[in-house]
Design a protein around this motif. Structure first.
Motif, PDB file in Angstrom:
ATOM      1  N   LEU A 197     -45.982  89.870 -21.979  1.00 25.70           N
ATOM      2  CA  LEU A 197     -46.371  88.475 -21.769  1.00 25.70           C
ATOM      3  C   LEU A 197     -45.366  87.566 -22.460  1.00 25.70           C
ATOM      4  N   ASN A 198     -44.772  86.668 -21.677  1.00 24.16           N
ATOM      5  CA  ASN A 198     -43.798  85.703 -22.197  1.00 24.16           C
ATOM      6  C   ASN A 198     -44.271  84.319 -21.792  1.00 24.16           C
ATOM      7  N   GLY A 199     -44.919  83.632 -22.725  1.00 27.26           N
ATOM      8  CA  GLY A 199     -45.502  82.332 -22.403  1.00 27.26           C
ATOM      9  C   GLY A 199     -46.641  82.489 -21.414  1.00 27.26           C
ATOM     10  N   ASP A 200     -46.502  81.813 -20.274  1.00 30.06           N
ATOM     11  CA  ASP A 200     -47.529  81.888 -19.232  1.00 30.06           C
ATOM     12  C   ASP A 200     -47.198  82.932 -18.172  1.00 30.06           C
ATOM     13  N   TYR A 201     -46.187  83.751 -18.408  1.00 33.10           N
ATOM     14  CA  TYR A 201     -45.735  84.683 -17.379  1.00 33.10           C
ATOM     15  C   TYR A 201     -45.662  86.111 -17.934  1.00 33.10           C
ATOM     16  N   TYR A 202     -45.915  87.052 -17.018  1.00 33.86           N
ATOM     17  CA  TYR A 202     -45.700  88.467 -17.318  1.00 33.86           C
ATOM     18  C   TYR A 202     -44.318  88.867 -16.782  1.00 33.86           C
ATOM     19  N   ILE A 203     -43.523  89.401 -17.640  1.00 32.07           N
ATOM     20  CA  ILE A 203     -42.230  89.952 -17.220  1.00 32.07           C
ATOM     21  C   ILE A 203     -42.370  91.476 -17.223  1.00 32.07           C
ATOM     22  N   GLU A 204     -42.069  92.086 -16.092  1.00 29.46           N
ATOM     23  CA  GLU A 204     -42.299  93.520 -15.903  1.00 29.46           C
ATOM     24  C   GLU A 204     -40.991  94.219 -15.565  1.00 29.46           C
ATOM     25  N   CYS A 205     -40.720  95.328 -16.292  1.00 28.10           N
ATOM     26  CA  CYS A 205     -39.578  96.197 -15.987  1.00 28.10           C
ATOM     27  C   CYS A 205     -40.047  97.323 -15.076  1.00 28.10           C
TER      28      CYS A 205
END
Length: 746
Positions: A478-486
């Motif tokens: 979770l980065n701020g209001d967003y999910y960053i997915e690898c």
């Protein structure tokens, strides 16, 4: 299959199908099996006996060499590769028929495979396949010669030999194509299972079929029932090696899997962190550039409306502060915002960290405390100008908007490995953006759907998903209001693990196979061979050759065993010599006793001339004679022979002589003498000995002779004219054989 339609398309289709059927037969190993059974049957029938051993080996090698060529030319297509049973041909030739045949077949198959690239056979595995085919013949030859003593192995070892040979084949592909390791691995990954299965099954089936044709003699059945040390050790060693191999392989696979998983997690963490850092840097740089632009606007137009500037940059606050922190101008001045407080009648910076006056620009993150004691995140960018410090302040929502605008730029060009990348989702798991072409197939102009194995996986955990039809490893943050997915394809993430597992599998197979052969050969030659030499010497000793010595000195244990056996034989020889000396003495005494029991004083009378002599075959025996008078004028004389020789015959002779004499002296009729004596001799005759005897009673006054014969040779009688003739009358049954006796008399 029968093809009748003359159309070229149909003809080509039929021809192609024929080739596929022929290739399937070869690939599954049917042809090597059939050839093995046929040739073995022909050799056992004696039809090839007129040829020498080397001639037969050459012919068999040529036949299986042709079969190896057929395996090359008619392999079955399988997932972009060709599956064949080429290596099964030299293995069958060497293991079943002989070492020269295996080497010849392997050489023929290898040479043809080397040149087959000129008419379309794959160039990629040219070196590996050529070397491996020749090695198959060499392996079969060496194992048959030194491990199986030029005999056909069992079907179990044959299957293992076929599997190990194919593993060597696959390893050769790795070695000869190390510069293209991914291509080599893809080839090996596809071919290993089918090739190992086809070739090992072909060799095992051929050996099994040939073994069933062997003669099943009583001796062979007995030999099979009582296994040899070599066979027992071979089986137990094989199971021990297989168990160690399985445990080692399982441990290696588990370890490599865990290491691969940790590497994947580490890579995901690193990329997520790098993406967050890059995104934060881009956000800071964007906001700092915004502050520079506003500072430029203010420098060009000192009376510029700060509220208009705030709206222009979508910020919460734009202000100009002095070096002491006092607010000179502000977009919200006089509106009573809690961001500021008044000291000595002048607005002052309150919760906003004071800019670093030593620098000309910078970024600050901070939290402000509201009246309800809640904290609100803010980010500020400041630029030092001649007029003062220009400060631009954004709240969290505004910061997220800046970050969202930068996401496609940051994410689109970030790749993981060759086919992995990033996916960005909002709080509702709607995809915002992703690495270029990750969720889109440009060649098919089609969007690829993503499906997760578990709904809403937790951030920071490794899980799996499917993009299109390919499985992927995933991890989100979770980065701020967003999910960053690898995301990274499972095949790519596990490549290092897979290649390490395969290489370990191949190397362990070869190492354990070589270790098994080495240990077996050492045990066979050092222990089993020496035991055989000891047994040969013991067999000679047990057959009476006490001059044989055991001379096995390869190890201390065998040295001690040889000395102990030799000492035992020497002791036995001394005991035998003593026993023989004692026995000779006893026989001498027995001979004297027996000799004294026979009459040696012959009567001197005018009516008769009497003399007797006996010479036993041994020192004592069962032959005896006797004579005595009943009254003055009746002479009884007897010739007899007891069955057997030695002391038992001598004892039975003494008994028979005594019984016969006692009945004769009691003046019993001559035939009744034998009848009565027979009854007594049958009593207690557990040894089933018997006596042949002839007794005569001569009346010296009248010349009348009464005689009885119990199975003895008929005597000669000399007539007055000097002629001889046998006494007439058939001989009766022997004495002591049956307890009823009538005798034969005259």
């Amino acid at each position: 299959m029968y093809c009748q339609n003359p159309l070229p398309e149909m003809y080509n289709a039929c021809k192609s199908m024929k080739l596929q059927i022929y290739g399937l037969l070869i690939a599954t190993g049917i042809i090597p099996v059939i050839a093995s059974v046929f040739l073995k049957k022909m050799l056992e029938s004696g039809k090839a006996d007129r040829f020498s051993y080397i001639q037969k080996q050459i012919v068999i090698g040529l036949i299986f060499g042709v079969i190896a060529i057929a395996g090359t030319e008619f392999g079955v297509p399988y997932t972009g590769t060709m599956i064949n049973a080429r290596d099964a041909a030299p293995l069958c030739a060497g293991l079943i028929f002989g070492a020269p045949a295996g080497i010849i077949a392997g050489l023929i198959g290898a040479v043809e495979r080397w040149f087959a690239v000129y008419w379309g056979v794959g160039y990629y595995t040219r070196v590996a396949c050529s070397i491996s085919t020749f090695l198959a013949g060499v392996i079969a030859a060496v194992l048959r010669k030194f491990m199986f003593d030029d005999d056909v192995p069992g079907w179990g070892p044959a299957i293992v030999i076929g599997a190990v040979t194919e593993v060597i084949h696959m390893l050769m592909i790795f070695i000869t194509n190390a510069q293209e390791i991914r291509s080599a691995f893809n080839y090996v990954q596809i071919c290993t299972g089918p090739m190992v299965l086809v070739n090992s099954a072909a060799v095992g089936l051929a050996v099994y079929a040939v073994s069933r044709k062997r003669a099943n003699s009583v001796q062979k059945a007995e030999d099979d029932r009582i296994p040899t040390i070599s066979s027992v050790f071979q089986k137990r060693l094989m199971w021990t090696v297989l168990a160690a191999y399985a445990v080692t392989s399982l441990f290696t696979y588990t370890l490599q899997s865990e290491l691969s998983r940790e590497d994947t997690i580490r890579m995901f963490y690193q990329n997520l962190n790098d993406t967050s850092v890059e995104l934060a840097d881009q956000t800071n740089e964007t906001m700092l550039q915004t502050a520079r632009n506003i500072a430029s606007y203010i420098a060009n137009d000192p009376e510029r409306d700060f509220e208009e500037l705030r709206v222009r940059c979508n910020a919460e606050e734009v202000l100009l502060a002095g070096e002491d922190g006092s607010i000179i101008r502000s977009s919200s001045q006089g509106q009573g915002k809690t961001l500021f407080k008044t000291e000595m009648g002048r607005p002052q910076l309150s919760d906003i960290p004071a800019p670093d006056t030593s620098g000309t620009y910078g970024i600050r993150d901070y939290y402000t405390t509201l009246t309800d004691q809640s904290e609100v995140y803010h980010k500020s960018a400041y630029v030092k100008t001649q007029a003062g410090m220009v400060v631009v302040i954004w709240n969290s929502e505004q910061v997220n908007k800046v970050t969202a605008s930068l996401l496609p730029q940051v994410v689109s060009n970030r790749h993981l490995g060759e086919n992995g990348g990033l996916i960005v989702m909002d709080q509702d798991y709607n995809i915002v953006c992703s690495t270029s072409y990750l969720l889109y197939n440009p060649s098919a102009d089609k969007k690829r759907e993503i499906a997760y194995e578990e709904p809403n996986p937790s951030p920071g955990e490794l899980y799996r998903c499917t993009i299109g039809t390919e499985p992927y490893y995933c991890m989100r943050n979770l980065n701020g209001d967003y999910y960053i997915e690898c995301v990274l394809p499972v095949s790519e993430a596990d490549f290092s693990k897979s290649i390490a597992v395969y290489l370990n599998f191949f190397l362990l197979t070869i190492v354990f196979g070589a270790l098994f052969v080495l240990i077996y050969l050492i045990i066979k030659h050092v222990i089993v061979g020496n035991i055989g030499r000891v047994n040969e010497a013991l067999a000679a000793i047990t057959h009476g050759d006490l001059d044989t010595t055991v001379d096995v000195r390869s190890a201390k244990e065998f040295n001690d065993l040889s000395d102990d056996i030799n000492e035992t034989v020497d002791t036995l020889k001394s005991y035998i010599a003593e026993a023989n000396a004692r026995f000779d003495t006893e026989l001498k005494y027995a001979k004297e006793i027996q000799s004294n029991a026979l009459p040696r004083v012959f009567p001197e009378r005018e009516e008769i001339d009497l003399y007797a002599l006996t010479r036993p075959a041994k020192q004592i025996g069962g032959d005896f004679y006797d004579f005595y008078f009943i009254g003055r004028n009746r002479l009884v004389f007897l010739v007899a022979d007891v069955s057997g020789k030695g002391i038992p015959a001598s004892l039975f002779m003494m008994r028979a002589k005594t019984i016969l004499k006692s009945f004769a002296e009691n003046r019993v009729a001559v035939q009744d003498v034998f009848t009565n004596a027979n009854y007594q001799l049958c009593e207690g005759n557990d040894t089933a000995m018997f006596v042949t005897a002839w007794m005569g009673i001569l009346n010296l006054e009248t010349g009348e002779l009464q005689y009885v014969n119990a199975g003895h040779n008929r005597p000669l009688i000399r007539r007055g004219g000097g002629t001889f003739e046998y006494l007439k009358g058939p001989p009766g049954f022997v004495l002591a054989a049956v307890d009823t006796y009538a005798g034969a008399r005259r």
